[in-house]
Design an enzyme around this catalytic site. Structure first.
Site, mmCIF file in Angstrom:
data_model
loop_
_atom_site.group_PDB
_atom_site.id
_atom_site.type_symbol
_atom_site.label_atom_id
_atom_site.label_comp_id
_atom_site.label_asym_id
_atom_site.label_seq_id
_atom_site.Cartn_x
_atom_site.Cartn_y
_atom_site.Cartn_z
ATOM 1 N N ASP A 254 5.639 18.278 -3.261
ATOM 2 C CA ASP A 254 5.819 16.942 -2.678
ATOM 3 C C ASP A 254 6.135 15.954 -3.931
ATOM 4 O O ASP A 254 5.800 16.381 -5.133
ATOM 5 C CB ASP A 254 4.914 16.391 -1.707
ATOM 6 N N GLY A 255 6.666 14.948 -3.438
ATOM 7 C CA GLY A 255 6.909 13.918 -4.735
ATOM 8 C C GLY A 255 8.224 13.398 -4.659
ATOM 9 O O GLY A 255 9.008 14.152 -5.363
ATOM 10 N N GLY A 256 8.667 12.254 -4.380
ATOM 11 C CA GLY A 256 9.842 11.724 -4.667
ATOM 12 C C GLY A 256 11.231 12.084 -3.750
ATOM 13 O O GLY A 256 12.371 12.009 -3.971
ATOM 14 N N VAL A 257 10.771 13.140 -2.711
ATOM 15 C CA VAL A 257 11.765 13.818 -2.137
ATOM 16 C C VAL A 257 12.451 12.937 -0.963
ATOM 17 O O VAL A 257 11.685 12.498 -0.204
ATOM 18 C CB VAL A 257 11.307 15.096 -1.378
ATOM 19 N N LYS B 162 -4.103 20.900 -3.260
ATOM 20 C CA LYS B 162 -2.964 19.848 -3.585
ATOM 21 C C LYS B 162 -3.302 19.153 -4.822
ATOM 22 O O LYS B 162 -4.287 18.332 -4.708
ATOM 23 C CB LYS B 162 -2.913 18.959 -2.285
ATOM 24 N N THR C 118 -7.684 18.127 -1.834
ATOM 25 C CA THR C 118 -6.647 17.392 -2.768
ATOM 26 C C THR C 118 -7.581 17.295 -4.178
ATOM 27 O O THR C 118 -8.784 16.778 -4.170
ATOM 28 C CB THR C 118 -6.570 16.006 -2.211
ATOM 29 N N TYR D 242 0.708 -0.958 -0.030
ATOM 30 C CA TYR D 242 -0.014 -0.106 -0.041
ATOM 31 C C TYR D 242 0.993 1.244 -0.038
ATOM 32 O O TYR D 242 0.628 2.127 -0.822
ATOM 33 C CB TYR D 242 -0.920 -0.130 1.058
ATOM 34 N N LEU E 107 -8.416 17.615 2.820
ATOM 35 C CA LEU E 107 -9.668 17.246 2.450
ATOM 36 C C LEU E 107 -10.134 16.662 1.098
ATOM 37 O O LEU E 107 -9.658 16.941 0.064
ATOM 38 C CB LEU E 107 -10.135 18.818 2.548
ATOM 39 N N TYR E 108 -10.840 15.604 1.639
ATOM 40 C CA TYR E 108 -11.636 15.043 0.304
ATOM 41 C C TYR E 108 -12.896 15.412 0.336
ATOM 42 O O TYR E 108 -13.767 15.488 1.405
ATOM 43 C CB TYR E 108 -11.489 13.607 0.394
ATOM 44 N N ARG F 76 0.386 7.992 -7.290
ATOM 45 C CA ARG F 76 -0.723 7.234 -7.072
ATOM 46 C C ARG F 76 -1.934 7.134 -7.674
ATOM 47 O O ARG F 76 -2.901 6.536 -7.695
ATOM 48 C CB ARG F 76 -0.921 6.958 -5.403
ATOM 49 N N HIS G 87 0.163 13.137 -6.026
ATOM 50 C CA HIS G 87 -0.055 12.101 -5.131
ATOM 51 C C HIS G 87 1.163 11.116 -4.831
ATOM 52 O O HIS G 87 0.525 9.825 -4.719
ATOM 53 C CB HIS G 87 -1.398 11.630 -5.396
ATOM 54 N N SER H 178 -4.188 13.526 6.949
ATOM 55 C CA SER H 178 -5.112 13.033 6.037
ATOM 56 C C SER H 178 -6.657 13.196 6.590
ATOM 57 O O SER H 178 -7.102 12.702 7.843
ATOM 58 C CB SER H 178 -4.747 11.710 5.706
HETATM 59 C C1 LIG Z 1 0.552 5.410 1.599
HETATM 60 C C2 LIG Z 1 0.021 6.525 1.300
HETATM 61 C C3 LIG Z 1 -1.217 7.398 1.606
HETATM 62 C C4 LIG Z 1 -1.560 8.670 1.185
HETATM 63 N N1 LIG Z 1 -2.718 9.147 1.569
HETATM 64 C C5 LIG Z 1 -3.377 10.443 1.340
HETATM 65 C C6 LIG Z 1 -4.186 11.032 1.577
HETATM 66 O O1 LIG Z 1 -4.969 10.441 2.338
HETATM 67 N N2 LIG Z 1 -4.633 12.275 1.019
HETATM 68 C C7 LIG Z 1 -3.613 12.994 0.026
HETATM 69 O O2 LIG Z 1 -3.836 14.055 -0.191
HETATM 70 N N3 LIG Z 1 -2.631 12.368 -0.237
HETATM 71 C C8 LIG Z 1 -2.134 11.209 0.162
HETATM 72 N N4 LIG Z 1 -0.957 10.574 -0.084
HETATM 73 C C9 LIG Z 1 -0.106 11.337 -1.197
HETATM 74 C C10 LIG Z 1 0.895 12.252 -0.111
HETATM 75 O O3 LIG Z 1 0.277 13.362 0.627
HETATM 76 C C11 LIG Z 1 1.982 12.764 -1.085
HETATM 77 O O4 LIG Z 1 1.432 13.699 -1.923
HETATM 78 C C12 LIG Z 1 2.842 11.787 -1.432
HETATM 79 O O5 LIG Z 1 3.094 10.619 -0.702
HETATM 80 C C13 LIG Z 1 4.338 12.547 -1.871
HETATM 81 O O6 LIG Z 1 5.300 11.782 -2.353
HETATM 82 P P1 LIG Z 1 6.455 10.632 -1.844
HETATM 83 O O7 LIG Z 1 5.459 9.719 -1.103
HETATM 84 O O8 LIG Z 1 7.010 10.395 -2.742
HETATM 85 O O9 LIG Z 1 7.274 11.810 -0.880
HETATM 86 C C14 LIG Z 1 -0.469 9.306 0.238
HETATM 87 C C15 LIG Z 1 0.693 8.688 -0.009
HETATM 88 C C16 LIG Z 1 1.020 7.530 0.323
HETATM 89 C C17 LIG Z 1 2.189 6.835 -0.123
#
Ligand SMILES: Cc1cc2nc3c(=O)[nH]c(=O)nc-3n(C[C@H](O)[C@H](O)[C@H](O)COP(=O)(O)O)c2cc1C
Length: 482
Positions: A312-315, A257, A166, A33, A139-140, A284, A281, A116
């Site tokens: 964010d993303g990959g940092v 976001k 989001t 997950y 927020l969703y 994802r 995300h 979250s």
């Molecule tokens: C397991 C998991 C759950 C996440 N759940 C949410 C969430 O509930 N809401 C949301 O906006 N982003 C969610 N995200 C995205 C994160 O807020 C973020 O954008 C992302 O993890 C950044 O990338 P990184 O994991 O490479 O640092 C989730 C990410 C992961 C890995």
């Protein structure tokens, strides 16, 4: 740069090492997950590799005995460094204390945290645990607006500073491993913000599109009362309706976001939001989405400092943080690494993660000859040259030009890394368009703009498609043409 007192954490020096130590401790379903991304996970990989397209120009003999790593204020508070904990759902999968442990670590280390909607712990308890560090409620918006409104009002009463809406999740992306694992919240865990629910309850925690029309819930089209509407993600959200509606029910700041294009950055400005957060995300949602580091400059260029731009993303390292800031981000957030820390050792594990990043960033600042982190974070999106010595030293005007402009970087050889740092963009830097090997395509790409795909990249190996795709995500290197 304090080191954790916990013996267990002593020898972990990087996020990679933390991940390697933490993952074997977690059940397969949780591991998958966390690591999963949409479909073939192209964007998960690209989010990481985008950082490889940049190198840092180091300067020498600059008295780095004292370094200011503190960013500008966020919600009236000065945090330790411009890095925070992004919202991730279901943190009790990683540790029994879940979000409480994360919040305590955030407060102890003076980092901000976003919670979250899908927290396992009620938002008021998390706020109590993390105090001023717990700033965003992610927020969703559900079809059932009553559910959403209740959540928003609760967050406001509890002292959250901002909603983080989001916008990259009209539906939940398909993560194959989660589908194969039939991912479900274990029965002992609940959705803390929706007390009436559990993993099998009405709030959508599913990973398959079918969950959008889960049996037993009325569809909008039936015209039933709010109470009859499903607590599932509402795919009909729009700029016109959603932001004004949120404004009408809260005085909290409203951030979005999931902004990854200049077009949406402009719409966010037009809608009057208080901040944008560049995110896909963590790869994802839409697979093949442009890496966030490559999306960042066009968003920064559009926003022009009028509201904050976070990313964010990959940092995964201090150098990654440095690069995102140098490309114009005001603040940088971490997702998965926090879960690794939490799994590894609860609050102490998250604190360890924070120590790793702070320490690494300290090294990067010193070794690159930079003493002030705010100088890396220009509002123009140009690397530090815009405000740094490179500019004073008579670097060509092009050095401070924002990246992401059509055609910029033309002639730059594709594929070579761009250079970031003070004075980047000066010819010596040979600054090249990061992402030059991949162009950006999208809706509207045909509108005379197709040529813009991979603009400046020479012969892009891949185009970027998307709305307004003429505005290239490809040409990113500031001053690359100079
Ligand atoms: C397991 C998991 C759950 C996440 N759940 C949410 C969430 O509930 N809401 C949301 O906006 N982003 C969610 N995200 C995205 C994160 O807020 C973020 O954008 C992302 O993890 C950044 O990338 P990184 O994991 O490479 O640092 C989730 C990410 C992961 C890995």
């Amino acid at each position: 740069m304090s080191s954790s007192s916990n013996e267990k954490t002593k020898r972990i020096l990087s996020i990679g090492e933390l991940e390697a130590a933490a993952l074997p401790m977690a059940p397969k379903m949780a591991r998958d997950y966390w690591l999963s991304g949409a479909n073939e996970m192209q964007t998960v990989r690209d989010n990481r590799s985008a950082f490889d397209n940049y190198r840092i120009r180091a300067r020498a003999l600059r008295d780095v005995s004292r370094i200011n790593n503190r960013p500008q204020q966020l919600f009236g508070k000065t945090f330790e460094i411009p890095v925070g904990i992004a919202p991730t759902g279901f943190q009790k999968l990683a540790h029994e204390e879940g979000e409480l442990a994360t919040a305590r670590a955030a407060q102890a280390k003076n980092w901000p945290m976003g919670l979250s909607s899908y927290s396992n712990t009620p938002l008021d308890e998390v706020k109590k645990a993390g105090g001023d560090s717990v700033v965003f409620l992610q927020l969703y918006v559900f079809k059932n607006r009553d559910t959403t409104e209740k959540l928003v009002r609760w967050a406001e009463q509890t002292g959250y500073k901002a909603l983080l809406l989001t916008v990259d999740t009209p539906v939940i992306g398909r993560r194959f491993s989660d589908v194969h694992n039939d991912f479900k919240l274990p029965s002992h865990l609940v959705l803390g913000n929706f007390p009436e629910s559990s993993g099998s309850g009405p709030v959508d925690v599913g990973v398959e599109p079918e969950s959008l029309s889960r049996r037993g819930f009325a569809d909008d089209s039936t015209g039933e009362s709010q109470a009859g509407k499903a607590n599932v993600l509402d795919p009909s959200l729009t700029w016109e309706e959603t932001i004004p509606w949120l404004r009408s029910i809260t005085k909290m700041e409203i951030w979005v976001k999931g902004i990854v294009t200049s077009e949406d950055a402009q719409l966010a400005l037009d809608a009057g939001v208080d901040g944008v957060w560049v995110s896909n995300h963590g790869g994802r949602q839409l697979d093949s989405a442009v890496a966030t580091l490559d999306s960042l400059p066009e968003v920064v260029e559009t926003i022009k400092g009028r509201i904050p731009v976070h990313v964010d993303g990959g940092v995964r390292s201090g150098a990654d943080v440095f690069k995102a800031l140098a490309l114009g981000a005001d603040f940088v957030w971490l997702g998965r690494p926090v879960l690794f820390g939490l799994q590894y050792n609860g609050q102490a594990g998250v604190e360890l993660l924070i120590d790793i990043i702070e320490e690494d960033l300290g090294y990067v600042m010193a070794l690159s000859g930079n003493t002030d982190i705010s100088k890396l974070s220009t509002k123009t999106g140009a690397p530090a040259a815009a405000e740094g010595e490179g500019a004073e030293a008579g670097a060509p005007a092009g050095a401070a030009a924002p990246p992401g402009v059509d055609g910029e970087g033309a002639g730059a050889p594709a594929g070579a890394p761009a250079a970031l740092g003070e004075g980047a963009g000066a010819p010596a830097a040979g600054a090249l368009g990061a992402g030059a090997a991949a162009g950006a395509l999208g809706a509207g790409a045909g509108a005379g703009a197709g040529a813009g795909a991979g603009a400046g990249a020479g012969a892009p190996a891949a185009g970027a498609l998307g709305a307004g795709a003429g505005a290239p995500a490809a040409a990113l290197g500031a001053g690359a043409g100079s």
